[in-house]
Design a protein around this motif. Sequence first.
Motif, mmCIF file in Angstrom:
data_model
loop_
_atom_site.group_PDB
_atom_site.id
_atom_site.type_symbol
_atom_site.label_atom_id
_atom_site.label_comp_id
_atom_site.label_asym_id
_atom_site.label_seq_id
_atom_site.Cartn_x
_atom_site.Cartn_y
_atom_site.Cartn_z
ATOM 1 N N LEU A 257 49.349 9.273 6.321
ATOM 2 C CA LEU A 257 48.146 10.098 6.353
ATOM 3 C C LEU A 257 48.443 11.486 6.916
ATOM 4 O O LEU A 257 47.933 12.499 6.411
ATOM 5 N N ASP A 258 49.277 11.537 7.952
ATOM 6 C CA ASP A 258 49.635 12.810 8.556
ATOM 7 C C ASP A 258 50.261 13.738 7.517
ATOM 8 O O ASP A 258 49.955 14.938 7.463
ATOM 9 N N ARG A 259 51.127 13.189 6.668
ATOM 10 C CA ARG A 259 51.783 14.005 5.641
ATOM 11 C C ARG A 259 50.792 14.420 4.554
ATOM 12 O O ARG A 259 50.795 15.589 4.122
ATOM 13 N N VAL B 287 39.398 6.781 12.865
ATOM 14 C CA VAL B 287 39.924 7.926 13.621
ATOM 15 C C VAL B 287 40.093 9.126 12.701
ATOM 16 O O VAL B 287 39.753 10.264 13.060
ATOM 17 N N LEU B 288 40.611 8.894 11.506
ATOM 18 C CA LEU B 288 40.782 9.965 10.523
ATOM 19 C C LEU B 288 39.450 10.637 10.199
ATOM 20 O O LEU B 288 39.323 11.870 10.242
ATOM 21 N N ALA B 289 38.449 9.833 9.866
ATOM 22 C CA ALA B 289 37.143 10.373 9.462
ATOM 23 C C ALA B 289 36.468 11.109 10.608
ATOM 24 O O ALA B 289 35.861 12.175 10.411
ATOM 25 N N ASP B 290 36.562 10.566 11.814
ATOM 26 C CA ASP B 290 35.946 11.224 12.973
ATOM 27 C C ASP B 290 36.663 12.529 13.286
ATOM 28 O O ASP B 290 36.026 13.568 13.534
ATOM 29 N N GLY B 291 37.989 12.499 13.270
ATOM 30 C CA GLY B 291 38.756 13.713 13.533
ATOM 31 C C GLY B 291 38.498 14.786 12.492
ATOM 32 O O GLY B 291 38.411 15.977 12.819
ATOM 33 N N PHE B 292 38.345 14.367 11.233
ATOM 34 C CA PHE B 292 38.058 15.315 10.154
ATOM 35 C C PHE B 292 36.691 15.952 10.353
ATOM 36 O O PHE B 292 36.510 17.150 10.125
ATOM 37 N N ARG C 282 44.565 15.077 11.925
ATOM 38 C CA ARG C 282 45.958 14.856 12.328
ATOM 39 C C ARG C 282 46.073 14.721 13.851
ATOM 40 O O ARG C 282 46.770 13.840 14.365
ATOM 41 N N LYS C 283 45.373 15.600 14.550
ATOM 42 C CA LYS C 283 45.404 15.560 16.016
ATOM 43 C C LYS C 283 44.781 14.275 16.543
ATOM 44 O O LYS C 283 45.308 13.647 17.476
ATOM 45 N N LEU D 116 44.555 11.340 15.075
ATOM 46 C CA LEU D 116 45.430 10.193 14.809
ATOM 47 C C LEU D 116 46.568 10.135 15.817
ATOM 48 O O LEU D 116 46.896 9.061 16.342
ATOM 49 N N GLU D 117 47.181 11.275 16.105
ATOM 50 C CA GLU D 117 48.275 11.281 17.081
ATOM 51 C C GLU D 117 47.771 10.876 18.463
ATOM 52 O O GLU D 117 48.413 10.090 19.172
ATOM 53 N N THR D 118 46.625 11.407 18.853
ATOM 54 C CA THR D 118 46.063 11.074 20.168
ATOM 55 C C THR D 118 45.762 9.582 20.264
ATOM 56 O O THR D 118 46.035 8.944 21.291
ATOM 57 N N TYR D 119 45.188 9.024 19.200
ATOM 58 C CA TYR D 119 44.863 7.598 19.202
ATOM 59 C C TYR D 119 46.122 6.759 19.418
ATOM 60 O O TYR D 119 46.155 5.873 20.288
ATOM 61 N N TRP D 120 47.174 7.030 18.641
ATOM 62 C CA TRP D 120 48.384 6.212 18.745
ATOM 63 C C TRP D 120 49.107 6.423 20.072
ATOM 64 O O TRP D 120 49.729 5.506 20.604
ATOM 65 N N ARG D 121 49.011 7.618 20.622
ATOM 66 C CA ARG D 121 49.591 7.846 21.953
ATOM 67 C C ARG D 121 48.874 6.990 23.005
ATOM 68 O O ARG D 121 49.511 6.401 23.886
ATOM 69 N N HIS D 122 47.559 6.906 22.885
ATOM 70 C CA HIS D 122 46.810 6.107 23.852
ATOM 71 C C HIS D 122 47.059 4.610 23.666
ATOM 72 O O HIS D 122 47.029 3.855 24.638
#
Length: 340
Positions: free
Chosen positions: A26-28, A52-57, A66-67, A69-75
Amino acid sequence: MERQRVLVDFALQGGGSHGAFTWGVLDRFLEEKWLDIEGVSGTSAGAMNAAVLADGFAAGGAEGARKALETYWRHVSEAARFSPFKRTLLDRMLGRWSLDHSPMFIMVDTVSRMFSPYQLNPSGGNALAPILDKEIDFERLQNSPIKVFVTATNVRTGRPRVFRNADITPEVLMASACLPTMFQAVEIDGEPYWDGGYSGNPTLAPLVGELKSDDTILIPINPVERPGTPKTPHEILNRLNEVSFNAVLIKELKMMAMLRKNAANLSNGEGAEWARMRVHIVRNPVMNKLGFSSKLNAEWDFLSMLKEEGRKSADDFLVAHGDDLGKTSTLDIDQLLAEL
């Protein structure tokens, strides 16, 4: 010359930590300005990625997604920092991501075959709950321009239930990822729910019936084919889970191929949405090298590796089939009918 925009939707499988591969894909794709994402159907980890994608969008467009998704997986990784599920020193030295030799994983795996989560976790706690509450604005998700479809399995009926943006809550996402040997069933509207993978991994029908997009991009997690014959208890159970979680998806693809074939032969225009549908798949070679236990490995190095593998696979897809989007299918689902 600016590239013509293409409306697409995504179908995201579940698979615990392996969902970080989907994050990479998805990031790509989110880097491609000519791709317009209309909707996402997801189950388990796929449901998390979708929400997460839809909310971030909704908060900040493609870069916001993109941000997020990264934040979610970091947490997710930070929450697992003190998890008892750790690779052994030998596994680390040999570069193996599996937890098969982890003493705690072996003990919990053995105990879970003798006791239910109602006995082992009577409070029904779930480590995902605080992450979802923190990372997703569920009010904003309701109004996201990206439509989300999350599948969970009704324990009583065995049938799937598809939740849409306005219905999605932390409980819905946890229900979609509720493996019955690890977690208590999640109650929603008085009904108990388990992992959506048992009844739709993911559910494709809403993408065809409720969206304008004619291009569905499937991002698989569970290998359809795996070389060799599983012989150890872990290998056998892992393969059984893969076959089970893929069976519904394959059956739905066969149904769609049949409906599309019949719709194309109708002169009155009925079923036109099926005749127009185009299906694509992002190949996932890394999963054949990973077993079930690694789905519980949330080390940041592992998640990062999966993300990069996802980005590479998305790159490969775009090079090979980017020009086919909006024009023709690149996954021959009609071949599934020939195998009946």
